[in-house]
Design a protein around this motif. Structure first.
Motif, PDB file in Angstrom:
ATOM      1  N   ARG A  32       0.836  -1.207   0.000  1.00 34.26           N
ATOM      2  CA  ARG A  32       0.000   0.000   0.000  1.00 34.26           C
ATOM      3  C   ARG A  32       0.863   1.246   0.000  1.00 34.26           C
ATOM      4  NH1 ARG A  32      -3.124  -3.203   3.576  1.00 34.26           N
ATOM      5  NH2 ARG A  32      -2.288  -2.147   5.418  1.00 34.26           N
ATOM      6  N   ARG A  82      -7.130   2.981   0.250  1.00 38.80           N
ATOM      7  CA  ARG A  82      -8.140   2.030   0.708  1.00 38.80           C
ATOM      8  C   ARG A  82      -8.800   1.408  -0.513  1.00 38.80           C
ATOM      9  NH1 ARG A  82      -8.088   0.572   5.573  1.00 38.80           N
ATOM     10  NH2 ARG A  82      -8.495   2.623   6.434  1.00 38.80           N
ATOM     11  N   SER A  83      -8.816   0.079  -0.560  1.00 37.38           N
ATOM     12  CA  SER A  83      -9.493  -0.658  -1.635  1.00 37.38           C
ATOM     13  C   SER A  83      -9.074  -0.180  -3.019  1.00 37.38           C
ATOM     14  CB  SER A  83     -11.017  -0.535  -1.474  1.00 37.38           C
ATOM     15  OG  SER A  83     -11.437  -1.134  -0.277  1.00 37.38           O
ATOM     16  N   GLU A 100     -12.186   5.974   3.333  1.00 40.64           N
ATOM     17  CA  GLU A 100     -12.719   4.799   4.008  1.00 40.64           C
ATOM     18  C   GLU A 100     -13.800   4.161   3.149  1.00 40.64           C
ATOM     19  OE1 GLU A 100     -11.654   3.463   6.828  1.00 40.64           O
ATOM     20  OE2 GLU A 100     -10.205   5.057   7.225  1.00 40.64           O
ATOM     21  N   GLN A 101     -13.830   2.845   3.140  1.00 38.28           N
ATOM     22  CA  GLN A 101     -14.869   2.129   2.410  1.00 38.28           C
ATOM     23  C   GLN A 101     -16.138   2.068   3.252  1.00 38.28           C
ATOM     24  OE1 GLN A 101     -13.659  -1.710   1.072  1.00 38.28           O
ATOM     25  NE2 GLN A 101     -15.593  -2.177   0.070  1.00 38.28           N
TER      26      GLN A 101
END
Length: 203
Positions: A32, A82-83, A100-101
Motif C-alpha cells: 500500500r 483504501r481498496s 474509508e470504504q
C-alpha cells in the motif's frame, strides 16, 4: 480547494486532493505504501514540471510523510489508500487526507468514537449508520494525520460534527477556540465500492 481524479491532472492552486481509482488491491502495508508513494511522486513531478526520479518522499519519526526532495518546497503532503483508491493531498499548511470504504456488513466500533459521535450515530436509522460512520472515521483520521500524531491521539478524545455530505468540523479540547473545518466527499471507486473521503488543513 480542488479535487482531481488523475495523476496527470494539475491543480490550478493549492490546497488540492487527488483521488485516484486504481485496479490494484495491495494486501500488505509495504505494498500500500509503495502504491501511494509512487502515485504521489508522479503527481508532484507533473504538478511542478519535475522528473519523477528527482522527487523523494520521506517520513517524520511519527510516520507523517514529507517531501524530502526537492528540498525546501514548503509544501505539506498527506497520503491514504483504501481498496485501491489512493488519495494525495498537497497544501501550504499541515494537511490530512483519508479514505474509508462504506461497509454495510461491518460491526461499527462505537467505543472508539467521542460520546457525541456515538449519540449521533445511535439516533440514526440502522441503514444510514455505515455511511455516516465512514464519513466520521475518514474525518477523524484526516485530522490526526494533519496533527502529525496519527492515532497515538485517542480517537474518542475529540469530536467530529458532520455538516451534510460535504463538510465537517472538529471540536478538539486540546486546541481550544474556533473548530477546525474540513471537506468530505462520497465517491465511487472505479464504479464499484462506495468510499468516503475527507480533507482538512490546519491554519
Amino acid at each position: 480547494m480542488h479535487w482531481l481524479s488523475s495523476p496527470d491532472d494539475r491543480a490550478p492552486a493549492l490546497p488540492a486532493v487527488w483521488l485516484i481509482a486504481t485496479d490494484r488491491r495491495p494486501a500488505t502495508l509495504p505494498e500500500r505504501s509503495a502504491l501511494r508513494r509512487g502515485l504521489a511522486r508522479t503527481i508532484l513531478a507533473n504538478q511542478f514540471n519535475l522528473k519523477p526520479e528527482t522527487v523523494t518522499l520521506d517520513h517524520e519519526p511519527g510516520g507523517r510523510p514529507v517531501i524530502a526532495a526537492p528540498y525546501g518546497s514548503g509544501l505539506h503532503i498527506s497520503l491514504a489508500t483504501r481498496s485501491g483508491l489512493v488519495a494525495v493531498a498537497l497544501a501550504h499548511a499541515p494537511v490530512g487526507v483519508d479514505v474509508e470504504q462504506i461497509d454495510l456488513r461491518r460491526q461499527l466500533p462505537l467505543a472508539a468514537l467521542h460520546p457525541g459521535e456515538q449519540a449521533m450515530l445511535e439516533a440514526l436509522p440502522s441503514p444510514a449508520r455505515p455511511l455516516t460512520f465512514a464519513q466520521l472515521w475518514s474525518a477523524k483520521e484526516a485530522y490526526v494525520k494533519a496533527l502529525g500524531t496519527g492515532f497515538r491521539r485517542a480517537p474518542e478524545s475529540f469530536e467530529v460534527q458532520l455538516a451534510g455530505l460535504d463538510g465537517f468540523a472538529v471540536d478538539d479540547p486540546e486546541r481550544p477556540g474556533k473548530p477546525v473545518r474540513g471537506i468530505c466527499r462520497i465517491i465511487k471507486n472505479g464504479g464499484h465500492e462506495t468510499m468516503a473521503a475527507a480533507f482538512i488543513q490546519l491554519v
